[in-house]
Design an enzyme around this catalytic site. Sequence first.
Site, PDB file in Angstrom:
ATOM      1  N   THR A 237     -36.744  -4.592  -5.728  1.00  0.00           N
ATOM      2  CA  THR A 237     -35.776  -5.670  -5.820  1.00  0.00           C
ATOM      3  C   THR A 237     -35.867  -6.405  -7.149  1.00  0.00           C
ATOM      4  O   THR A 237     -36.949  -6.610  -7.690  1.00  0.00           O
ATOM      5  CB  THR A 237     -36.020  -6.659  -4.667  1.00  0.00           C
ATOM      6  OG1 THR A 237     -35.946  -5.944  -3.432  1.00  0.00           O
ATOM      7  CG2 THR A 237     -35.007  -7.779  -4.668  1.00  0.00           C
TER       8      THR A 237
ATOM      9  N   GLY B 224     -30.455  -3.674   4.124  1.00  0.00           N
ATOM     10  CA  GLY B 224     -31.587  -4.542   4.388  1.00  0.00           C
ATOM     11  C   GLY B 224     -31.248  -6.013   4.272  1.00  0.00           C
ATOM     12  O   GLY B 224     -30.112  -6.428   4.506  1.00  0.00           O
ATOM     13  N   ASP B 225     -32.225  -6.795   3.873  1.00  0.00           N
ATOM     14  CA  ASP B 225     -32.073  -8.251   3.819  1.00  0.00           C
ATOM     15  C   ASP B 225     -31.235  -8.741   2.653  1.00  0.00           C
ATOM     16  O   ASP B 225     -30.590  -9.785   2.725  1.00  0.00           O
ATOM     17  CB  ASP B 225     -33.449  -8.899   3.722  1.00  0.00           C
ATOM     18  CG  ASP B 225     -34.155  -8.527   2.414  1.00  0.00           C
ATOM     19  OD1 ASP B 225     -34.447  -7.335   2.231  1.00  0.00           O
ATOM     20  OD2 ASP B 225     -34.399  -9.412   1.579  1.00  0.00           O
TER      21      ASP B 225
ATOM     22  N   GLY C 102     -39.336  -7.644  -0.693  1.00  0.00           N
ATOM     23  CA  GLY C 102     -40.333  -7.214   0.272  1.00  0.00           C
ATOM     24  C   GLY C 102     -39.726  -6.316   1.327  1.00  0.00           C
ATOM     25  O   GLY C 102     -38.710  -5.666   1.098  1.00  0.00           O
TER      26      GLY C 102
ATOM     27  N   GLY D 103     -37.467  -5.543   4.005  1.00  0.00           N
ATOM     28  CA  GLY D 103     -36.225  -6.196   4.401  1.00  0.00           C
ATOM     29  C   GLY D 103     -36.100  -6.477   5.876  1.00  0.00           C
ATOM     30  O   GLY D 103     -35.617  -7.543   6.284  1.00  0.00           O
TER      31      GLY D 103
END
Length: 262
Positions: free
Chosen positions: A120, A150-151, A172, A174
Amino acid sequence: MQHQSSSCLSCLTSKGCGSVLTTSGNVEMDAIVMDGKTLASGAVSAVRNIANPVQLARLVMEKTTHTCLTAHGANQFALAMGVPEVPQESLITEYSRMRWEKNLAPDANPVECQMGKMGTVGAVAVDIEGNVACATSTGGILNKMEGRVGDTPCIGCGGFADNQVGAVSTTGHGEAIMKVTLARLILFHMEQGQSPEVASDMGLAYMKSRVQGLAGVVTVDPQGQWAARFTSSQMAWAAAQKDTLHYGLYTGEHFTQSLDEP
Protein backbone atom coordinates in the site's frame (compact mmCIF):
# COMPACT_ATOMS: atom_id res chain seq x y z
CA MET A 1 2.71 12.99 6.25
CA GLN A 2 2.11 16.67 6.82
CA HIS A 3 2.34 18.96 3.81
CA GLN A 4 1.90 22.72 4.19
CA SER A 5 0.12 23.70 1.00
CA SER A 6 -2.86 25.69 -0.17
CA SER A 7 -4.39 22.46 -1.46
CA CYS A 8 -4.20 19.19 0.47
CA LEU A 9 -5.51 17.06 -2.35
CA SER A 10 -2.94 18.32 -4.85
CA CYS A 11 -0.08 16.55 -3.06
CA LEU A 12 -1.77 13.16 -2.65
CA THR A 13 -0.80 10.93 -5.57
CA SER A 14 0.53 7.42 -6.04
CA LYS A 15 1.20 5.11 -8.96
CA GLY A 16 0.41 1.44 -9.52
CA CYS A 17 3.88 0.40 -10.72
CA GLY A 18 5.21 -2.43 -8.56
CA SER A 19 1.82 -3.52 -7.26
CA VAL A 20 1.24 -6.84 -5.55
CA LEU A 21 -0.02 -9.33 -8.14
CA THR A 22 -3.12 -11.51 -8.02
CA THR A 23 -2.78 -15.30 -7.97
CA SER A 24 -2.95 -15.31 -11.77
CA GLY A 25 -0.24 -12.63 -12.03
CA ASN A 26 -2.39 -9.61 -12.87
CA VAL A 27 -2.41 -6.06 -11.47
CA GLU A 28 -5.71 -4.99 -9.88
CA MET A 29 -5.65 -1.69 -8.02
CA ASP A 30 -7.84 -0.17 -5.31
CA ALA A 31 -7.67 3.49 -4.23
CA ILE A 32 -9.46 6.09 -2.14
CA VAL A 33 -9.20 9.84 -1.66
CA MET A 34 -11.13 11.92 0.89
CA ASP A 35 -11.46 15.65 1.51
CA GLY A 36 -11.80 16.48 5.20
CA LYS A 37 -13.42 19.86 4.52
CA THR A 38 -16.57 18.44 2.94
CA LEU A 39 -16.27 14.69 3.67
CA ALA A 40 -16.35 14.18 -0.10
CA SER A 41 -14.76 10.90 -1.11
CA GLY A 42 -14.00 8.94 -4.25
CA ALA A 43 -12.75 5.39 -4.65
CA VAL A 44 -12.05 2.73 -7.26
CA SER A 45 -11.52 -0.99 -6.86
CA ALA A 46 -10.15 -3.84 -8.98
CA VAL A 47 -9.10 -1.49 -11.81
CA ARG A 48 -6.61 -2.64 -14.41
CA ASN A 49 -4.22 -0.87 -16.76
CA ILE A 50 -4.44 2.46 -14.89
CA ALA A 51 -1.10 4.04 -13.96
CA ASN A 52 -2.43 6.29 -11.18
CA PRO A 53 -5.56 4.94 -9.44
CA VAL A 54 -5.65 7.76 -6.86
CA GLN A 55 -6.16 10.31 -9.62
CA LEU A 56 -9.01 8.17 -10.96
CA ALA A 57 -10.52 8.01 -7.46
CA ARG A 58 -10.37 11.80 -7.28
CA LEU A 59 -12.24 12.03 -10.57
CA VAL A 60 -14.94 9.78 -9.12
CA MET A 61 -15.21 12.21 -6.20
CA GLU A 62 -15.26 15.36 -8.34
CA LYS A 63 -17.09 14.27 -11.49
CA THR A 64 -19.78 11.84 -10.28
CA THR A 65 -22.42 11.56 -7.58
CA HIS A 66 -21.00 8.17 -6.58
CA THR A 67 -18.43 7.20 -3.99
CA CYS A 68 -16.90 4.06 -5.51
CA LEU A 69 -16.65 2.53 -8.97
CA THR A 70 -15.29 -0.96 -9.51
CA ALA A 71 -13.64 -3.20 -12.09
CA HIS A 72 -14.96 -2.79 -15.66
CA GLY A 73 -17.18 0.14 -14.68
CA ALA A 74 -14.22 2.03 -13.22
CA ASN A 75 -12.18 1.39 -16.35
CA GLN A 76 -15.05 2.58 -18.54
CA PHE A 77 -15.28 5.74 -16.44
CA ALA A 78 -11.53 6.27 -16.85
CA LEU A 79 -11.94 6.02 -20.61
CA ALA A 80 -14.77 8.57 -20.55
CA MET A 81 -12.61 10.95 -18.52
CA GLY A 82 -9.71 10.67 -20.94
CA VAL A 83 -7.50 8.72 -18.55
CA PRO A 84 -5.22 6.61 -20.75
CA GLU A 85 -4.84 2.89 -20.22
CA VAL A 86 -1.30 1.54 -20.03
CA PRO A 87 0.03 -1.94 -20.81
CA GLN A 88 -0.17 -4.20 -17.77
CA GLU A 89 3.49 -5.15 -18.14
CA SER A 90 4.47 -1.51 -17.55
CA LEU A 91 3.02 -1.84 -14.02
CA ILE A 92 4.83 -5.07 -13.13
CA THR A 93 8.35 -4.80 -11.75
CA GLU A 94 10.94 -7.56 -11.60
CA TYR A 95 10.67 -7.51 -7.81
CA SER A 96 6.87 -7.88 -7.76
CA ARG A 97 7.08 -10.77 -10.21
CA MET A 98 9.72 -12.48 -8.04
CA ARG A 99 7.66 -12.02 -4.87
CA TRP A 100 4.57 -13.32 -6.66
CA GLU A 101 6.40 -16.50 -7.65
CA LYS A 102 7.77 -17.00 -4.12
CA ASN A 103 4.46 -16.37 -2.41
CA LEU A 104 2.57 -19.00 -4.35
CA ALA A 105 4.06 -21.34 -1.73
CA PRO A 106 1.53 -22.54 0.90
CA ASP A 107 3.65 -21.32 3.84
CA ALA A 108 4.17 -17.77 2.52
CA ASN A 109 3.32 -14.80 4.78
CA PRO A 110 1.62 -12.23 2.52
CA VAL A 111 1.02 -9.61 5.23
CA GLU A 112 4.67 -9.20 6.24
CA CYS A 113 5.75 -9.09 2.61
CA GLN A 114 3.10 -6.53 1.77
CA MET A 115 4.39 -4.15 4.43
CA GLY A 116 7.99 -4.51 3.31
CA LYS A 117 9.11 -3.43 -0.16
CA MET A 118 5.70 -3.60 -1.80
CA GLY A 119 2.06 -3.00 -0.98
CA THR A 120 0.00 0.00 0.00
CA VAL A 121 0.95 3.62 -0.65
CA GLY A 122 -0.84 6.03 1.68
CA ALA A 123 -0.65 9.71 2.56
CA VAL A 124 -2.32 12.26 4.79
CA ALA A 125 -1.94 16.02 4.57
CA VAL A 126 -2.92 19.24 6.31
CA ASP A 127 -2.69 22.69 4.73
CA ILE A 128 -2.03 26.09 6.31
CA GLU A 129 -5.78 26.58 6.86
CA GLY A 130 -6.18 23.31 8.77
CA ASN A 131 -7.86 21.39 5.96
CA VAL A 132 -6.97 17.69 6.01
CA ALA A 133 -7.10 14.99 3.34
CA CYS A 134 -6.10 11.38 2.86
CA ALA A 135 -5.32 9.09 -0.05
CA THR A 136 -4.51 5.39 -0.19
CA SER A 137 -3.85 3.00 -3.05
CA THR A 138 -2.87 -0.66 -3.16
CA GLY A 139 -2.57 -3.77 -5.27
CA GLY A 140 -3.83 -5.76 -2.28
CA ILE A 141 -2.26 -8.69 -0.45
CA LEU A 142 -0.21 -11.42 -2.07
CA ASN A 143 -2.05 -14.54 -3.24
CA LYS A 144 -5.29 -12.61 -3.54
CA MET A 145 -8.03 -13.95 -5.79
CA GLU A 146 -9.10 -12.08 -8.89
CA GLY A 147 -11.73 -9.50 -7.98
CA ARG A 148 -10.78 -9.35 -4.30
CA VAL A 149 -11.46 -5.91 -2.78
CA GLY A 150 -9.85 -5.07 0.53
CA ASP A 151 -9.99 -2.18 2.97
CA THR A 152 -8.39 0.51 0.81
CA PRO A 153 -11.45 1.80 -1.10
CA CYS A 154 -13.76 1.52 1.92
CA ILE A 155 -14.42 4.78 3.79
CA GLY A 156 -13.26 4.49 7.40
CA CYS A 157 -11.06 1.49 6.67
CA GLY A 158 -8.38 2.37 4.14
CA GLY A 159 -8.65 6.03 5.04
CA PHE A 160 -10.77 8.79 6.52
CA ALA A 161 -10.45 12.57 6.68
CA ASP A 162 -12.49 15.07 8.68
CA ASN A 163 -11.42 18.66 9.34
CA GLN A 164 -13.00 18.46 12.79
CA VAL A 165 -10.67 15.63 13.86
CA GLY A 166 -7.88 14.67 11.45
CA ALA A 167 -6.92 12.24 8.71
CA VAL A 168 -5.68 8.64 8.65
CA SER A 169 -4.35 6.34 5.92
CA THR A 170 -3.87 2.64 6.67
CA THR A 171 -1.90 -0.34 5.39
CA GLY A 172 -1.81 -3.97 6.42
CA HIS A 173 -4.12 -6.97 6.28
CA GLY A 174 -7.23 -5.55 4.67
CA GLU A 175 -9.73 -8.08 5.99
CA ALA A 176 -8.61 -7.35 9.56
CA ILE A 177 -8.64 -3.58 8.99
CA MET A 178 -12.20 -3.76 7.69
CA LYS A 179 -13.39 -5.69 10.74
CA VAL A 180 -12.40 -2.84 13.06
CA THR A 181 -12.79 0.09 10.59
CA LEU A 182 -9.29 1.08 11.64
CA ALA A 183 -9.04 4.60 10.21
CA ARG A 184 -12.31 5.72 11.76
CA LEU A 185 -11.48 3.96 15.04
CA ILE A 186 -8.28 5.99 15.37
CA LEU A 187 -10.16 9.22 14.71
CA PHE A 188 -12.73 8.21 17.34
CA HIS A 189 -9.90 8.08 19.90
CA MET A 190 -8.72 11.50 18.71
CA GLU A 191 -12.26 12.83 19.19
CA GLN A 192 -11.92 11.69 22.81
CA GLY A 193 -8.84 13.89 23.22
CA GLN A 194 -6.00 11.50 22.37
CA SER A 195 -3.01 12.66 20.35
CA PRO A 196 -2.45 11.23 16.84
CA GLU A 197 0.31 8.97 18.19
CA VAL A 198 -1.63 7.63 21.17
CA ALA A 199 -4.83 7.23 19.14
CA SER A 200 -2.94 5.35 16.42
CA ASP A 201 -1.36 3.01 18.97
CA MET A 202 -4.73 2.37 20.60
CA GLY A 203 -6.39 1.51 17.29
CA LEU A 204 -3.56 -0.76 16.20
CA ALA A 205 -3.44 -2.52 19.58
CA TYR A 206 -7.19 -3.16 19.49
CA MET A 207 -6.97 -4.61 15.99
CA LYS A 208 -4.07 -6.88 16.96
CA SER A 209 -5.76 -8.18 20.10
CA ARG A 210 -9.27 -8.45 18.68
CA VAL A 211 -8.67 -9.94 15.22
CA GLN A 212 -4.91 -10.79 15.34
CA GLY A 213 -4.17 -8.42 12.46
CA LEU A 214 -1.06 -6.36 11.78
CA ALA A 215 -1.22 -2.88 10.28
CA GLY A 216 0.42 0.49 9.98
CA VAL A 217 -0.99 4.01 9.80
CA VAL A 218 -0.06 7.60 9.11
CA THR A 219 -2.17 10.10 11.02
CA VAL A 220 -2.39 13.90 11.22
CA ASP A 221 -4.62 16.40 13.02
CA PRO A 222 -5.70 19.87 11.82
CA GLN A 223 -2.99 21.50 13.95
CA GLY A 224 -0.23 19.59 12.18
CA GLN A 225 0.56 16.98 14.83
CA TRP A 226 1.32 13.70 13.04
CA ALA A 227 2.25 10.10 13.71
CA ALA A 228 3.51 7.08 11.77
CA ARG A 229 2.83 3.92 13.78
CA PHE A 230 2.76 0.19 12.99
CA THR A 231 2.57 -3.27 14.56
CA SER A 232 4.33 -5.08 11.70
CA SER A 233 8.08 -5.63 11.69
CA GLN A 234 8.56 -2.64 9.39
CA MET A 235 6.80 0.13 7.53
CA ALA A 236 8.49 2.66 5.28
CA TRP A 237 7.25 6.15 6.20
CA ALA A 238 8.18 9.78 5.70
CA ALA A 239 6.78 13.13 6.83
CA ALA A 240 7.50 16.63 5.57
CA GLN A 241 6.94 19.38 8.14
CA LYS A 242 8.09 22.93 7.50
CA ASP A 243 11.73 22.60 6.39
CA THR A 244 12.40 19.10 7.78
CA LEU A 245 11.98 15.61 6.37
CA HIS A 246 11.29 12.88 8.93
CA TYR A 247 11.56 9.21 7.94
CA GLY A 248 12.08 5.65 9.14
CA LEU A 249 11.54 1.96 8.42
CA TYR A 250 11.89 -0.15 11.57
CA THR A 251 10.35 0.23 15.03
CA GLY A 252 11.98 3.09 16.93
CA GLU A 253 13.66 4.63 13.89
CA HIS A 254 13.17 8.36 13.38
CA PHE A 255 15.68 10.13 11.16
CA THR A 256 15.56 13.77 10.10
CA GLN A 257 17.02 15.73 7.23
CA SER A 258 16.76 19.34 6.19
CA LEU A 259 14.72 19.81 3.03
CA ASP A 260 17.15 22.55 2.09
CA GLU A 261 20.00 20.04 1.75
CA PRO A 262 20.98 19.13 -1.85
